[in-house]
Design an enzyme around this catalytic site. Structure first.
Site, mmCIF file in Angstrom:
data_model
loop_
_atom_site.group_PDB
_atom_site.id
_atom_site.type_symbol
_atom_site.label_atom_id
_atom_site.label_comp_id
_atom_site.label_asym_id
_atom_site.label_seq_id
_atom_site.Cartn_x
_atom_site.Cartn_y
_atom_site.Cartn_z
ATOM 1 N N HIS A 360 0.853 -1.196 0.000
ATOM 2 C CA HIS A 360 0.000 0.000 0.000
ATOM 3 C C HIS A 360 0.880 1.235 0.000
ATOM 4 O O HIS A 360 2.100 1.168 0.180
ATOM 5 C CB HIS A 360 -0.982 0.008 1.164
ATOM 6 C CG HIS A 360 -0.356 0.048 2.527
ATOM 7 N ND1 HIS A 360 0.299 1.146 3.033
ATOM 8 C CD2 HIS A 360 -0.280 -0.891 3.510
ATOM 9 C CE1 HIS A 360 0.745 0.899 4.252
ATOM 10 N NE2 HIS A 360 0.402 -0.351 4.557
ATOM 11 N N CYS A 388 3.736 -4.115 6.784
ATOM 12 C CA CYS A 388 3.337 -4.011 5.385
ATOM 13 C C CYS A 388 4.483 -3.496 4.527
ATOM 14 O O CYS A 388 5.500 -3.029 5.023
ATOM 15 C CB CYS A 388 2.124 -3.096 5.252
ATOM 16 S SG CYS A 388 0.584 -3.910 5.687
#
Length: 499
Positions: A360, A388
């Site tokens: 992301h 992430c």
């Protein structure tokens, strides 16, 4: 007359035997009273792990409550107090953190979830004092609860609402133990359902919306749909599809979706779709993506002429973190136009790799492209996330637009060699006060780095670029265009904290 009075006195005179019996009774009463006073004066033992048994129900999880069976091996009564803290949870959540152990247990598939609550969810049962101290090993914040607020357990099973903290004390003759035994049930579902896939299809004047959603603690999901200008949602109960009718041909509609579970937790999504006819699909491609933790780079490989993924076509600078898998191979699944992350921040163009690990953008404080955490952006190329893989908007969007569900993602670490295409650099933006709230690579036409106004009307829905997507867990995730090759937008925004 004197003789009669003497006889009456003899009649009421107690025999020696009766006197002894009365004295014994009085003595026994005094002894019992003394024993009661002595026992009441004795301290009541504290509850320990060895003499208490706490068993959450693994089957009877209904609504917002769970049944918990509590019993003791002692002769004490058990008293309890349930604390429903209405204040906001202060647990220090980070972006999509996930234990490495969970990641390494399954290198190919997402971990299975269960609808049951096992006894491990009773966390760190410690014998804690109630004088506002907390055990460093416990997840429970201890409060000073007055004894008058405790209730006696009259049946072995009590009903506890979602994620409450329970205080237990032993009691005898109305006296309670000095210290409370404190526990909480920490894995009753407290997050909204996972909205994984949203697909839309259209005919002349209708749009059909299909939603794929999963939930950790309760499988009884309820679905709601409405158009942007509608006042109320239409509830379809457990049906995950809904068709909007009587729409205007070739007009774009913003569709709001809400999914709730049996505990009242909810997740919401927004999708744009065009009412059109004769939809054709354009398939994305399967790629092989390598994430180098040591160098914080991502390299995209496509198939060569032999069908092997040996042809590197793109390199990206990234930020990984402590919970990023150190090794292993995974497959991408769901994608999200916007995704709420742990810590009340949001990411653009998110694609799920495994569990709570996603590709992301750098986080935003709100679901608007002018709320970038610019200091975090300047950390690209270093380890800065909690797990992430952070990317520039341009790179995150490339993966979102081009990488099909089921593409391969491999994690490894090599500090000396970033990859065959090297390591790109990201622009430093913190010192540019006028533009730094925007990602300089964001293709949004309002981006001031590209000559845009930089103004985002917060009354509008979060920005969705012109790029298409259909979120799906099928192998070939598709976008769509009509017969005149006009793009059918299906830009999806999802919020509801990650699992």
């Amino acid at each position: 007359m004197e003789r009669v009075s003497h006889r009456k006195k003899e009649k009421f005179k107690l025999s020696k035997k009766k006197k002894i019996i009365i004295l014994i009774i009085i003595l026994l009463v005094l002894i019992s009273l003394g024993v009661f006073i002595a026992l009441k004066a004795l301290p009541v033992d504290d509850i320990t792990n060895k003499d208490i048994e706490i068993t959450p129900s693994t089957t009877n999880i209904t609504g917002k409550a769970i049944n918990v069976h509590i019993s003791t091996k002692t002769n004490y009564d058990i008293y309890y107090y349930i604390d429903y803290d209405e204040e906001e949870d202060e647990t220090n959540y980070y972006e999509e953190s996930l234990d490495d152990e969970e990641l390494e247990n399954d290198s190919n598939n997402s971990s299975n979830t269960s609808n049951s609550v096992n006894t491990n969810s009773v966390t760190n049962n410690k014998n804690n004092s109630t004088n506002n101290t907390s055990n460093s090993d416990s997840k429970v914040t201890i409060k000073n609860i007055e004894n008058s607020k405790y209730s006696k357990i009259t049946t072995p099973t009590i009903s506890i609402e979602n994620n409450a903290t329970i205080y237990l004390k032993y009691g005898r003759f109305g006296k309670l133990s000095d210290n409370a035994y404190v526990f909480n049930i920490d894995n009753i579902d407290k997050t909204g359902p996972e909205i994984g896939g949203i697909e839309t299809s259209s005919t002349d004047s209708t749009i059909k919306v299909s939603v794929t959603a999963n939930d950790l603690g309760n499988s009884n999901l309820t679905y709601y749909f409405k158009l942007q200008n509608d006042m109320d949602y239409t509830c379809t109960n457990s049906t995950n599809t809904y068709t909007f009718t009587d729409l205007t041909e070739n007009e774009t509609y913003t569709i709001y979706i809400k999914v709730t579970d049996g505990f009242g937790n909810k997740s919401e999504a927004v999708v744009d779709a065009v009412a059109s006819s004769e939809i054709t699909t354009i398939a994305k491609k399967i790629y092989y993506i390598k994430v180098n933790l040591g160098a914080n780079t991502v390299t995209i490989y496509q198939e060569d002429e032999n069908g092997e993924y040996t042809d590197p076509i793109k390199a990206m600078v990234c930020s990984t973190g402590v919970a990023t898998p150190k090794s292993g191979k995974y497959k991408t699944s769901y994608s999200y136009r916007w995704r709420e992350l742990f810590g009340a921040v949001y990411g653009q163009y998110a694609v799920r790799i495994h569990g709570n690990i996603l590709f992301h953008s750098v986080p935003y404080t709100r679901m608007y492209p002018d709320t970038l955490e610019y200091e975090e952006y300047d950390k690209l190329g270093t380890s800065a996330s909690a797990g992430c893989v952070r990317l520039t908007v341009k790179d995150a969007k490339w993966i979102y637009d081009n990488v099909a569900t089921g593409s391969y993602v491999e994690f490894y670490s090599d500090t000396k060699n970033p990859g065959p295409l090297g390591k790109p650099t990201a622009q430093k933006i913190s010192n540019n006060k006028s533009n730094r709230n925007w990602d300089p690579t964001d293709p949004d036409e309002r981006n001031p780095w590209n000559g845009g106004s930089g103004i985002v009307n917060k009354k509008d829905k979060p920005s969705s670029s012109s790029t298409n997507t259909t979120i799906s867990n099928n192998t070939n995730t598709s976008s769509a265009s009509n017969t005149t090759n006009n793009e059918i937008k299906n830009n999806t925004l999802i919020w509801g904290t990650d699992d």
